[in-house]
Scaffold this motif. Structure first.
Motif, PDB file in Angstrom:
ATOM      1  N   ASP A  26       0.826  -1.206   0.000  1.00 47.78           N
ATOM      2  CA  ASP A  26       0.000   0.000   0.000  1.00 47.78           C
ATOM      3  C   ASP A  26       0.862   1.259   0.000  1.00 47.78           C
ATOM      4  O   ASP A  26       0.544   2.249  -0.675  1.00 47.78           O
ATOM      5  N   TYR A  27       1.946   1.226   0.768  1.00 48.36           N
ATOM      6  CA  TYR A  27       2.812   2.416   0.895  1.00 48.36           C
ATOM      7  C   TYR A  27       3.577   2.686  -0.397  1.00 48.36           C
ATOM      8  O   TYR A  27       3.553   3.802  -0.934  1.00 48.36           O
ATOM      9  N   LYS A  28       4.248   1.672  -0.912  1.00 46.65           N
ATOM     10  CA  LYS A  28       5.111   1.882  -2.072  1.00 46.65           C
ATOM     11  C   LYS A  28       4.333   2.027  -3.383  1.00 46.65           C
ATOM     12  O   LYS A  28       4.797   2.688  -4.316  1.00 46.65           O
ATOM     13  N   THR A  29       3.156   1.430  -3.446  1.00 47.40           N
ATOM     14  CA  THR A  29       2.388   1.478  -4.688  1.00 47.40           C
ATOM     15  C   THR A  29       1.521   2.726  -4.790  1.00 47.40           C
ATOM     16  O   THR A  29       1.432   3.360  -5.851  1.00 47.40           O
ATOM     17  N   CYS A  30       0.902   3.109  -3.676  1.00 49.21           N
ATOM     18  CA  CYS A  30      -0.119   4.154  -3.754  1.00 49.21           C
ATOM     19  C   CYS A  30       0.120   5.394  -2.894  1.00 49.21           C
ATOM     20  O   CYS A  30      -0.623   6.367  -3.009  1.00 49.21           O
ATOM     21  N   SER A  31       1.109   5.371  -2.025  1.00 50.98           N
ATOM     22  CA  SER A  31       1.287   6.486  -1.093  1.00 50.98           C
ATOM     23  C   SER A  31       2.005   7.672  -1.743  1.00 50.98           C
ATOM     24  O   SER A  31       3.090   7.519  -2.324  1.00 50.98           O
ATOM     25  N   ALA A  32       1.434   8.857  -1.601  1.00 46.75           N
ATOM     26  CA  ALA A  32       2.082  10.079  -2.071  1.00 46.75           C
ATOM     27  C   ALA A  32       3.354  10.347  -1.262  1.00 46.75           C
ATOM     28  O   ALA A  32       4.314  10.928  -1.781  1.00 46.75           O
ATOM     29  N   SER A  33       3.352   9.914  -0.007  1.00 45.13           N
ATOM     30  CA  SER A  33       4.529  10.108   0.835  1.00 45.13           C
ATOM     31  C   SER A  33       5.737   9.398   0.231  1.00 45.13           C
ATOM     32  O   SER A  33       6.825   9.973   0.132  1.00 45.13           O
ATOM     33  N   HIS A  34       5.559   8.145  -0.165  1.00 40.40           N
ATOM     34  CA  HIS A  34       6.662   7.389  -0.768  1.00 40.40           C
ATOM     35  C   HIS A  34       7.063   8.002  -2.100  1.00 40.40           C
ATOM     36  O   HIS A  34       8.259   8.100  -2.425  1.00 40.40           O
ATOM     37  N   ARG A  35       6.077   8.433  -2.866  1.00 39.03           N
ATOM     38  CA  ARG A  35       6.354   9.014  -4.176  1.00 39.03           C
ATOM     39  C   ARG A  35       7.226  10.270  -4.038  1.00 39.03           C
ATOM     40  O   ARG A  35       8.175  10.472  -4.802  1.00 39.03           O
ATOM     41  N   VAL A  36       6.936  11.087  -3.057  1.00 34.05           N
ATOM     42  CA  VAL A  36       7.697  12.329  -2.856  1.00 34.05           C
ATOM     43  C   VAL A  36       9.064  12.036  -2.252  1.00 34.05           C
ATOM     44  O   VAL A  36      10.089  12.551  -2.714  1.00 34.05           O
ATOM     45  N   LEU A  37       9.095  11.218  -1.198  1.00 33.20           N
ATOM     46  CA  LEU A  37      10.357  10.953  -0.506  1.00 33.20           C
ATOM     47  C   LEU A  37      11.365  10.215  -1.389  1.00 33.20           C
ATOM     48  O   LEU A  37      12.572  10.434  -1.266  1.00 33.20           O
ATOM     49  N   SER A  38      10.883   9.333  -2.252  1.00 36.73           N
ATOM     50  CA  SER A  38      11.797   8.563  -3.095  1.00 36.73           C
ATOM     51  C   SER A  38      12.600   9.456  -4.040  1.00 36.73           C
ATOM     52  O   SER A  38      13.670   9.060  -4.501  1.00 36.73           O
ATOM     53  N   LYS A  39      12.114  10.652  -4.299  1.00 33.57           N
ATOM     54  CA  LYS A  39      12.830  11.593  -5.163  1.00 33.57           C
ATOM     55  C   LYS A  39      13.843  12.434  -4.382  1.00 33.57           C
ATOM     56  O   LYS A  39      14.697  13.085  -4.968  1.00 33.57           O
ATOM     57  N   LEU A  40      13.723  12.413  -3.059  1.00 34.29           N
ATOM     58  CA  LEU A  40      14.578  13.270  -2.231  1.00 34.29           C
ATOM     59  C   LEU A  40      15.642  12.490  -1.467  1.00 34.29           C
ATOM     60  O   LEU A  40      16.823  12.804  -1.529  1.00 34.29           O
ATOM     61  N   LYS A  83      16.399   8.346   0.440  1.00 36.56           N
ATOM     62  CA  LYS A  83      15.955   6.998   0.800  1.00 36.56           C
ATOM     63  C   LYS A  83      16.213   6.684   2.266  1.00 36.56           C
ATOM     64  O   LYS A  83      15.890   5.589   2.733  1.00 36.56           O
ATOM     65  N   TYR A  84      16.793   7.625   2.981  1.00 35.95           N
ATOM     66  CA  TYR A  84      17.224   7.346   4.343  1.00 35.95           C
ATOM     67  C   TYR A  84      16.158   7.720   5.370  1.00 35.95           C
ATOM     68  O   TYR A  84      15.541   8.797   5.286  1.00 35.95           O
ATOM     69  N   ALA A  85      15.994   6.844   6.366  1.00 39.39           N
ATOM     70  CA  ALA A  85      15.042   7.107   7.446  1.00 39.39           C
ATOM     71  C   ALA A  85      15.406   8.354   8.225  1.00 39.39           C
ATOM     72  O   ALA A  85      14.531   9.072   8.721  1.00 39.39           O
ATOM     73  N   THR A  86      16.714   8.612   8.333  1.00 41.85           N
ATOM     74  CA  THR A  86      17.159   9.774   9.101  1.00 41.85           C
ATOM     75  C   THR A  86      16.587  11.079   8.555  1.00 41.85           C
ATOM     76  O   THR A  86      16.404  12.037   9.296  1.00 41.85           O
ATOM     77  N   HIS A  87      16.312  11.117   7.244  1.00 38.68           N
ATOM     78  CA  HIS A  87      15.734  12.310   6.627  1.00 38.68           C
ATOM     79  C   HIS A  87      14.223  12.214   6.541  1.00 38.68           C
ATOM     80  O   HIS A  87      13.509  13.175   6.851  1.00 38.68           O
ATOM     81  N   GLY A  88      13.718  11.043   6.116  1.00 35.54           N
ATOM     82  CA  GLY A  88      12.283  10.878   5.944  1.00 35.54           C
ATOM     83  C   GLY A  88      11.502  11.040   7.230  1.00 35.54           C
ATOM     84  O   GLY A  88      10.438  11.677   7.255  1.00 35.54           O
ATOM     85  N   MET A  89      12.001  10.478   8.329  1.00 30.95           N
ATOM     86  CA  MET A  89      11.307  10.591   9.606  1.00 30.95           C
ATOM     87  C   MET A  89      11.207  12.035  10.074  1.00 30.95           C
ATOM     88  O   MET A  89      10.208  12.422  10.703  1.00 30.95           O
ATOM     89  N   ARG A  90      12.212  12.821   9.769  1.00 31.12           N
ATOM     90  CA  ARG A  90      12.248  14.192  10.266  1.00 31.12           C
ATOM     91  C   ARG A  90      11.222  15.114   9.603  1.00 31.12           C
ATOM     92  O   ARG A  90      10.948  16.193  10.119  1.00 31.12           O
TER      93      ARG A  90
END
Length: 621
Positions: free
Chosen positions: A426-440, A442-449
């Motif tokens: 659900d996250y990787k296929t349809c989530s806008a969050s994954h779509r945006v973060l994958s371009k910026l 891949k690290y949790a240290t940045h995504g979580m913040r």
């Protein structure tokens, strides 16, 4: 500005001499002049002397050269000493060159039978306070455990107590005793920044035993005593995770070592192996059956040994020995275990997974994240992944608003594999969050913040380091694990007031273990179970603000190091020997103080006499 005293007129009856003052006494036959007390005359002379000293050296240290000049300028006249004169020598005690003199300081008079010796005013510092207590700056100075934790000496370290009656007969003959193997592995790992000291590696999440050791033994913690008779707690310096991995990312030694077996034996009342392999006396184990001893286990499914393919209560009961007298410090317990053994669970201490990456606390990762999102031109104003409530906060110019709804990353394994697979799809296929973060990034240290929520499912066991990293990053944890227990909360100990609902959300994993979105259209399959994203979209502004306030509180509680944005904290503080001083360190010391002397073991011992069901062999998702 310092104001210096005016130089008084020279008192009558005082004359100059090289290194002496003479004070005229009244004659036996009386005098028309008013008698001058030697104390008052002496006080005036010293005041005059101090005044000249400050005129000569208004700032900076006082040395003997300045003192000599002052005496020469004083020019106090004197008659020759006679029967009517009291000769008072000036003591030529040197003054510390690193100290400054206060103008207000008065000399101390010490009267003797035939002469009065004058000592120069003791130099004091106007800008600092003299500290009588050498431990005043220790972070745990006010703890009941101050100088109350005895640390069994490490193999061969005479300077740290490897001598005398604390040793067994084997320990006194060091050549016959095999060096503890984890000591060398740990030294090599620390030198090369590998294994438990690699802040980017897998084993850094198992550094709890090293952090606890540093909290107790660091010279600035002031917890350690070298006298076992004064101790209320005894720390056992065994590092089972270091021994298990042998300083390598590739080694997992599953066998039971002779050191792990020695501790298991001693818990069964057999002391010989401890004395033979550790080289230490067993007398302090015998006093309270080890109830005042501390054992530390850094891994959720490893203890004194590593049983394969065992889950549920097995590790807590069998390899970590949490139902025996010692105080066991560990990173995981389950709700099921706590409910079955509430008194025994409370005898032990549940601590947060460690984060020893100084960049989480010194501002480096915050700056990195800001730069990444700025470079990607992603803000709360233009993000397609922002939650409706966060958008309202952004419109209100609330600086806490975040542009990403969720960050999720977890492998598809463990007891809760079905849940993880559906969440990932659900996250990787349809989530806008994954779509945006994958371009910026891949690290949790940045995504979580930059994310509002961080979903955290159970896996091989109920807990994971991500639960605590989320809090440190200011991301609200969404727990999908029935058996997960938060440390230092009423999840674990009913005597603690902190409620996990203040800073986290707990959802039933069973409601999300099926794929909720159509893989092609990303439309909800069943409107009665719309999925995680729909739940997040429904959260109100007030609820996010409430949870975010709790996250700030929990972030302070679960960090082993205090945040330092001034650059004073190195990127690898554990390797650099920095004393853990954050909320997690203080919470641990407080918890140990509550258990000093093994006071909680009797309640656990009584609890074990009660009838109970069979221990479960699996965890609940």
């Amino acid at each position: 500005m310092l104001r210096y005293p005016k130089v008084p007129a020279r008192p009558e009856g005082i004359s100059a001499g090289n290194n002496s003052h003479t004070i005229q006494r009244p004659s036996k036959g009386g005098s028309t002049k008013r008698p001058c007390s030697w104390r008052s005359v002496f006080g005036l002379s010293v005041l005059l002397l101090s005044s000249l000293l400050f005129l000569i050296i208004p700032s900076g240290p006082l040395d003997l050269g300045n003192l000599s000049t002052a005496l020469e300028l004083l020019e106090i006249s004197s008659t020759s000493p006679g029967e009517n004169q009291l000769h008072v020598p000036v003591a030529e005690t040197p003054v510390e060159s690193t100290q400054q003199i206060q103008p207000e300081v008065q000399p101390t008079l010490s009267r003797k039978e035939e002469s009065t010796s004058i000592s120069p005013p003791k130099a004091t510092t106007s800008t600092t306070t003299q500290v009588d207590d050498p431990d005043a700056n220790c972070p745990f100075r006010n703890s009941p455990l101050y100088r109350k934790v005895y640390v069994y000496p490490t193999y061969g370290e005479v300077d740290n107590g490897w001598s005398g009656s604390i040793l067994s007969d084997t320990g006194r003959n060091l050549s016959a005793l095999t060096p503890w193997p984890w000591l060398q592995w740990e030294r090599e790992s620390k030198k090369n920044a590998t294994s438990h000291y690699d802040i980017n590696g897998q084993h850094v999440q198992y550094a709890t035993e090293l952090l606890v050791r540093d909290i107790i033994t660091h010279p600035n913690s002031c917890l350690r005593t070298y006298n076992p008779e004064e101790a209320t707690l005894f720390y056992v310096p065994y590092l089972p995770s270091v021994e298990h991995h042998q300083g390598s990312e590739k080694i997992n030694n599953m066998s039971l070592s002779k050191y792990g077996q020695s501790i298991m034996d001693i818990l069964d009342g057999k002391y010989l192996a401890w004395e033979q392999h550790f080289g230490l006396t067993s007398q302090y184990w015998k006093r309270k059956k080890g109830a005042d001893h501390i054992l530390v286990f850094s891994e959720p499914m490893h203890g004194l040994w590593h049983p394969r393919s065992r889950r549920g209560n097995f590790h807590f009961v069998n390899s970590q020995k949490q139902l025996t007298p010692p105080i066991v410090i560990s990173v995981e317990l389950s709700t099921t275990f706590v409910e079955m053994y509430p008194k025994c669970a409370a005898k032990n201490i549940l601590v947060p997974y460690p984060n020893t990456d100084g960049r989480w606390f010194n501002g480096v990762l915050d700056s990195e994240t800001d730069q990444i999102f700025k470079k990607g031109d992603l803000t709360v104003s233009n993000s397609e992944a922002i939650l409706p409530a966060e958008k309202q906060l952004a419109v209100a110019s609330d600086p806490s608003a975040r542009p990403i709804a969720q960050y999720y990353a977890a492998g598809n394994h463990g007891t809760c594999r079905k849940l993880r697979e559906s969440m990932e799809l659900d996250y990787k296929t349809c989530s806008a969050s994954h779509r945006v973060l994958s371009k910026l990034s891949k690290y949790a240290t940045h995504g979580m913040r930059q994310s509002t929520f961080c979903p955290c499912p159970g896996g091989d066991s109920p807990s994971a380091k991500r639960m605590f990293d989320a809090l440190l990053a200011g991301c609200i944890p969404v727990i999908l694990s029935v058996d997960f227990v938060w440390p230092y909360t009423n999840d674990f100990d009913p005597l603690i007031s902190l409620d996990p609902n203040e800073f986290s959300v707990k959802l039933l994993a069973g409601d999300y273990d099926e794929i909720k979105l159509d893989e092609k259209t990303c439309l909800v399959k069943n409107q009665t179970q719309p999925g995680l994203q729909a739940w997040m979209d429904s959260i109100s502004v007030a609820e996010i603000q409430r949870l975010r306030k709790g996250v700030e509180k929990a972030r302070d509680l679960y960090g082993y190091y205090k945040p330092r944005k001034d650059g004073s904290l190195p990127d690898n503080p554990l390797r650099e020997g920095v004393l853990p001083d954050g909320g997690a360190a203080h919470a641990l010391v407080n918890a140990l103080a509550d258990r000093a002397g093994g006071t909680r073991w009797p309640a656990c011992e009584e609890e074990l006499k009660l009838p109970r069901g069979e221990d479960p062999k699996s965890f609940k998702c």
